[in-house]
Scaffold this active site. Structure first.
Site, PDB file in Angstrom:
ATOM      1  N   HIS A   1      49.392  37.205  24.534  1.00 31.72           N
ATOM      2  CA  HIS A   1      48.537  36.611  23.511  1.00 31.72           C
ATOM      3  C   HIS A   1      48.799  37.326  22.198  1.00 31.72           C
ATOM      4  O   HIS A   1      49.494  38.356  22.147  1.00 31.72           O
ATOM      5  CB  HIS A   1      47.057  36.695  23.907  1.00 31.72           C
ATOM      6  CG  HIS A   1      46.641  35.608  24.861  1.00 31.72           C
ATOM      7  ND1 HIS A   1      46.650  34.274  24.509  1.00 31.72           N
ATOM      8  CD2 HIS A   1      46.220  35.650  26.149  1.00 31.72           C
ATOM      9  CE1 HIS A   1      46.240  33.550  25.535  1.00 31.72           C
ATOM     10  NE2 HIS A   1      45.983  34.356  26.550  1.00 31.72           N
TER      11      HIS A   1
ATOM     12  N   ASP B   1      48.993  34.281  15.950  1.00 32.46           N
ATOM     13  CA  ASP B   1      48.968  32.874  16.349  1.00 32.46           C
ATOM     14  C   ASP B   1      49.195  31.927  15.173  1.00 32.46           C
ATOM     15  O   ASP B   1      50.024  31.015  15.245  1.00 32.46           O
ATOM     16  CB  ASP B   1      47.623  32.530  16.989  1.00 32.46           C
ATOM     17  CG  ASP B   1      47.565  32.894  18.464  1.00 32.46           C
ATOM     18  OD1 ASP B   1      48.598  33.319  19.012  1.00 32.46           O
ATOM     19  OD2 ASP B   1      46.487  32.763  19.059  1.00 32.46           O
TER      20      ASP B   1
END
Length: 376
Positions: free
Chosen positions: A134, A164
């Site tokens: 992540h 992200d």
């Protein structure tokens, strides 16, 4: 023939988004905000970590169909859409799309002009390509996470904005639009490998230049822009809130000290040996008034000082309200599309796409009647 109404500079561009979480949906939202016809291919049951679809603003301005890629007919439905699309976006681990029958070669066999955008954390190749991860792990390896925070504390988690969305989504959008330009000029599509590690590293280009020139120390809170400088950082106010200071240039620094009411520190700007005493003086002064009182003091000046607002406070800021930086749609306060265009303005045209709600419309508009099989 009636002209298709324009909703942004990408009006007429067709995008297929294979549903996922994080940077892929955000990239597709940005394309949709810019006017593209984005069809999100949702899977039965929805993706993991999903919020209530009614509140997922990253799916605004899109349409949704449901396709089960694990059924015999599933891949053919996606390939039918890819045959009519300009761009396809997927965020699976490397090799998964190929195993599902919707990889780049399968799609481009049907549509040689297709731009196939691949969004991953580690990239399509490399020792870590097959590992899960992540945002925070991706930015950790690039050196950018290690730049943030106090030197005597663990680096803080900067939400998932740096990896992200900045290092991932925005680079994917730049990549697919550049490849689309090439496809329009040559008729040849291509694969865009957008990796969060690559994009986040790229974001630090200026810092690497400063590091090579000896103008940046490779440690936290020791530099001009990382909190080490007392006139570039945040300070607590009397009510436990914060002000942000970015008075880098001499004229802004002088205005800052004057309005703050700190005397005798004009020469401390370039003398890093006095930064400690300057920080103490600035810290003490900010503690004497509330955030709103200091906001009023600095209002209308070039001191480069602003209040640190919360997510719920930001939409009510007078400047942001005047610009319409935030908008309300369907009862949800959310950021308005950005950037802005003089000839092809953008807008939030529809709320979050509900999984499968647009199957009939997409089947008709994209001329893919097989999408309706099993749903009729």
């Amino acid at each position: 023939m009636a002209k298709t109404p324009e909703h942004g500079p990408l009006t007429g561009v067709r995008v297929v988004e294979l549903a996922g979480i994080g940077p892929g949906p955000f990239a597709a939202m940005l394309l949709a905000d810019l006017g593209a016809d984005v069809v999100r291919v949702d899977r039965p049951g929805g993706p993991g970590l999903a919020i209530d679809p009614a509140y997922d603003v990253t799916n605004r301005n899109k349409r949704s169909v449901i396709v089960d890629l694990k059924t015999p007919e599933g891949p053919a439905r996606v390939l039918d859409l890819a045959a009519r699309a300009d761009i396809l976006i997927e965020g699976y681990r490397p090799g998964v799309a190929e195993r599902l029958g919707v990889g780049p070669e399968d799609c481009r066999a049907r549509n040689p002009r297709l731009v196939y955008g691949r969004m991953t954390g580690w990239g399509q190749e490399g020792p870590l390509a097959q590992r899960a991860g992540h945002d925070i792990a991706y930015i950790a390896l690039t050196g950018t996470l290690g730049m943030i925070g106090a030197p005597d504390e663990p680096p803080p988690a900067p939400a998932n904005l740096l990896g992200d969305y900045a290092g991932g989504s925005l680079y994917l959008v730049v990549g697919v639009l550049a490849a689309l330009h090439h496809a329009c000029a040559t008729g040849a599509g291509q694969v865009v490998d957008a990796a969060i590690v690559d994009g986040t590293a790229h974001l630090s280009a200026m810092i690497h230049g400063m590091l090579a020139a000896g103008g940046w120390q490779d440690r936290r809170a020791a530099n001009l822009l990382d909190g080490g400088c007392p006139y570039y950082g945040t300070y607590e106010t009397a009510d436990g809130k914060y002000m942000a200071v970015g008075a880098l240039e001499p004229q802004f620094y002088d205005a800052f000290l004057d309005l703050l009411g700190v005397e005798g520190h004009t020469d401390a700007r370039k003398d890093w040996t006095r930064w400690g005493e300057l920080r103490e003086a600035v810290t003490a002064r900010f503690k004497t008034r509330t955030r709103d009182e200091w906001t009023a003091v600095f209002e209308g000046s070039d001191a480069c000082v602003a209040p640190v607002l919360s997510l719920t406070e930001a939409p009510h800021d007078p400047h942001l309200a005047a610009r319409g930086t935030f908008t309300d749609h369907g009862g949800i306060t959310q950021p308005a599309p950005a950037p802005r265009f003089s000839a092809t303005p953008t807008a939030v045209r529809s709320g979050p796409a509900q999984p499968g709600a647009d199957t009939a419309d997409v089947a008709r508009d994209w001329d893919v009647p097989d999408l309706m099989k099993g749903l009729e």
